[in-house]
Every structure is written in structure tokens, then in C-alpha cells.
Design a protein around this motif. Structure first.
Motif, short mmCIF file in Angstrom:
data_model
loop_
_atom_site.label_atom_id
_atom_site.label_comp_id
_atom_site.label_asym_id
_atom_site.label_seq_id
_atom_site.Cartn_x
_atom_site.Cartn_y
_atom_site.Cartn_z
N VAL A 1 0.84 -1.20 0.00
CA VAL A 1 0.00 0.00 0.00
C VAL A 1 0.87 1.25 0.00
N ASP A 2 1.93 1.22 0.80
CA ASP A 2 2.85 2.36 0.85
C ASP A 2 3.50 2.58 -0.52
N ASP A 3 3.93 1.47 -1.13
CA ASP A 3 4.62 1.53 -2.41
C ASP A 3 3.76 2.21 -3.48
N LYS B 1 -2.09 7.52 2.92
CA LYS B 1 -2.81 8.67 2.34
C LYS B 1 -2.32 9.97 2.97
N LEU B 2 -2.04 9.93 4.27
CA LEU B 2 -1.55 11.13 4.95
C LEU B 2 -0.14 11.49 4.46
N ALA B 3 0.71 10.45 4.30
CA ALA B 3 2.07 10.71 3.80
C ALA B 3 2.00 11.33 2.40
N ALA B 4 1.18 10.73 1.55
CA ALA B 4 1.06 11.25 0.18
C ALA B 4 0.50 12.67 0.20
N GLU B 5 -0.48 12.90 1.05
CA GLU B 5 -1.08 14.24 1.14
C GLU B 5 -0.05 15.28 1.60
N ASN B 6 0.82 14.87 2.52
CA ASN B 6 1.87 15.79 2.98
C ASN B 6 2.84 16.10 1.86
N TYR B 7 3.19 15.09 1.05
CA TYR B 7 4.04 15.36 -0.12
C TYR B 7 3.34 16.35 -1.07
N VAL B 8 2.05 16.16 -1.25
CA VAL B 8 1.28 17.05 -2.13
C VAL B 8 1.40 18.50 -1.63
#
Ligand code: NAD
Length: 327
Positions: free
Chosen positions: A101-103, A157-164
């Protein structure tokens, strides 16, 4: 051109078809992941192709992986807008396989952002999730609510959102993150509670609610999700923002089962099964920020949305029901 990653999936498929119907040129990037039966994805692709045949817009499917940085870079380079929906969705899958999922969810998002950094893309819209909130300190959640996800999916989702957000701040990539709250509608993933309850009631079997059914959700009808995304083609008012997109018609799971049962087979009882790990206890959206910034207002409550879904289910029962039963 509009790039929809994960555009053969449930939400991305509705976005792609609606953009094509509005006369836009759409490219879908999707690897047709067999997480659930790919027959649904083939039909989703057909709906969007049909829209292209009927209207002014165009549709192209690129079968590929969002983790393929070169492919993503090529596609984003030509995209005016990117609607990044590709993900391994599903809390329970993430409990079984957090790394996968992380990948997909984090690396895939970084590929999209890196590509957008090097291209004139006007906006990257990221499909985030209410799962980022986790345990509620208060309800309904507004966007300032602490984020303490309770599943690997929510973490991704939170990690990806922070990158965004950071790519927006550091590299001037115009981005918006929409936190969707439990989305349902035609061609939804067959392993969701609503499709499962409908299928059981259609077959005169009592719906089985996990736990005592007191968990609450903001079930959001797909048409409202599409409307929220479509607004982002027209305005930069939400750039840099995180917005809740929910229905605000908050119901507990037992009530959901009763609404579906009453609509299809009122004499059935409701049964209860074991509570599932990783499930959030409550989600409830405060959508006032999306209202202020985008003019977003949900139009469907649970009864109207479920009614529309049941109509669609009846028409598509022959092919959809076996997928629900086997999921
Ligand atoms: P979905 O599984 O139907 O769609 C996801 C699509 O992404 C699928 O077609 C899949 O084949 C594709 N995909 C998966 N891995 C890929 C990869 N490595 N490369 C390319 N494509 C890949 O899920 P959905 O319900 O339509 O969700 C869409 C987005 O919305 C996801 O980002 C999800 O996390 C988010 N979201 C969904 C909900 C919901 O209730 N459905 C709620 C909150 C957030």
C-alpha cells in the motif's frame, strides 16, 4: 488534456466519463490491478469510451503503473490537469499488506508530483481520504482536526497528502487534496458494505453488520464527488488547500443496513458479525471549507443515494452480483 490516474477504477472512472461527456480530452493511466474483478474496470472503461463516441471529448486508456516514473512523466508533461486517483484502496487490504500500500500510494504520488514539477500542469488534484483523521477528538471533522490514522492505508494517504502540500509550498506545483468520505455508487468496489448489504437483501439473506453497527460514516454519493472535482477545472481558489468532501448525512452502519433492507426486503432481520481490525469508529465531515472555497454542497442523502444505487444494481445485477458474492 486531463490525466486521470486510476481512471479505470470506481471514482476515476466516473471522473473520466464525466470529463469526456463535458467535451474534454481524457487520458487514463491504470494498471487494471486485479485487487477486485477487472470485469468492473473493463465496463468502466466502456462507459467512458461510449461517452467519447457520443460526444465531443476523447478518451484514451494507457495500461501502465503509476510507479513507472518515466511513463508518468511522459503523460503528465502533456496534461493540463491531473486527477490522481490511482491507489491501493481499502483499509483491510492495508492491514494485510502495509508495504504494498505504501509503495503504490506514496511512491506513485511522488512520481506524479515530480512529473508535475517539471511540467506546465495547471493543477494536480489528489484523492485523499477521511482515513487520515483516525480517532476523532471531536466531530464532525474539520480540516484542522488532528491526523492520527489507525490503518496503514490512512498512514499512506496522509504521507502522500503531505508530499502534495510540500510540493505545492517548495516547488510551486498547484495542488489540491480532497479528503473523500466513504464513496458509493454504480460500479463501486464490490467488497464495500453497501454492495454487500444490497446483494444479501436481494437474495433474501439478512445483511450482516460488523460489530454492533454503531460505527458511523458519511456515505458520499459518487455524483457529489464528481461535482467537487469538476469545480477544480474552473477555479484556482482551492490551490494549496485540503478540503473535506463528504455528504454530511451521517448514519451508523446499522441504520444503513436498515435503509437498504427496508427498500428491498422489509421482512428480513439484521445480523451482526465480528468487528474488523483497522476500521475507524466514526467519520463525519464538516464540509464548510469546501463550501466556502469551492461552493461545494452535497446534494444526495443516504436514502436518495442508496435508492439510485439499488436502481443501478437491479439493472446490472446479472454481471455485478456474482462479483459482490465472490468478494
Ligand atoms: P478503485 O480501487 O476502484 O480505483 C483505483 C484504481 O487505481 C484502480 O482502477 C486500480 O487498477 C488503479 N491502480 C491501483 N494501483 C495502481 C498502480 N500501481 N498503477 C496504476 N493504477 C493503479 O478505488 P476507488 O474507490 O475508485 O478510489 C479512488 C481513489 O479515491 C483512491 O486514491 C482512494 O484511496 C481514494 N478514496 C476512495 C474512497 C472510497 O470510498 N471509494 C474514499 C476515500 C478515498
Amino acid at each position: 488534456m486531463i490525466l486521470v490516474t486510476g481512471g479505470a477504477g470506481f471514482i476515476g472512472g466516473h471522473l473520466a466519463a464525466s470529463f469526456v461527456s463535458a467535451g474534454r480530452d481524457v487520458v487514463v493511466l491504470d494498471n487494471l490491478d486485479p485487487f477486485y474483478d477487472t470485469d468492473i474496470k473493463r465496463r468502466t472503461i466502456d462507459v467512458a469510451r461510449q461517452a467519447a463516441d457520443n460526444g465531443d471529448g476523447s478518451y484514451e486508456l494507457v495500461e501502465g503503473d503509476v510507479r513507472d516514473a518515466d511513463l508518468v512523466a511522459d503523460l503528465v508533461a502533456d496534461a493540463q490537469f491531473v486527477f490522481h486517483q490511482a491507489a491501493q484502496a481499502g483499509v483491510r487490504t492495508s492491514v494485510k499488506n502495509p508495504r504494498r500500500v505504501d509503495d503504490i500510494n506514496v511512491e506513485g504520488t511522488l512520481n506524479v508530483l515530480d512529473a508535475a514539477r517539471d511540467s506546465p500542469t495547471e493543477r494536480v488534484v489528489f484523492a485523499s481520504s477521511s482515513s487520515v483523521y483516525g480517532k476523532p477528538s471531536y466531530l464532525p471533522y474539520d480540516e484542522e482536526h488532528p491526523t492520527t490514522p489507525v490503518s496503514p492505508y490512512g498512514v499512506s494517504k496522509l504521507a502522500a497528502e503531505n508530499y502534495v502540500r510540500v510540493y505545492g509550498d517548495l516547488y510551486d506545483v498547484p495542488t489540491v487534496a480532497l479528503r473523500y468520505f466513504t464513496v458509493y455508487g454504480p460500479r463501486m468496489r464490490p467488497n464495500m458494505a453497501i454492495s454487500n448489504f444490497v446483494s444479501r437483501c436481494m437474495n433474501d439473506e439478512p445483511p450482516v453488520v460488523y460489530g454492533d453497527g454503531s460505527q458511523t460514516r458519511d456515505f458520499t454519493y459518487i455524483a457529489d464527488i464528481v461535482r467537487a472535482n469538476a469545480k477544480l477545472l474552473e477555479t484556482d481558489a482551492a490551490d494549496g488547500e485540503v478540503l473535506n468532501i463528504g455528504s454530511t448525512d451521517n448514519v451508523d452502519i446499522r441504520t444503513l443496513a436498515e435503509v437498504i433492507r427496508d427498500e428491498i426486503a422489509p421482512d428480513l432481520s439484521i445480523e451482526h458479525g465480528e468487528r474488523q481490525a483497522g476500521d475507524a469508529e466514526h467519520t463525519h465531515a464538516d464540509v464548510s471549507k469546501a463550501g466556502d472555497v469551492l461552493g461545494y454542497e452535497p446534494t444526495e442523502d443516504i436514502r436518495s443515494g442508496v435508492g439510485e444505487f439499488i436502481d443501478w444494481y437491479r439493472k446490472n445485477r446479472e454481471w455485478y452480483e456474482p462479483l459482490v458474492r465472490s468478494s
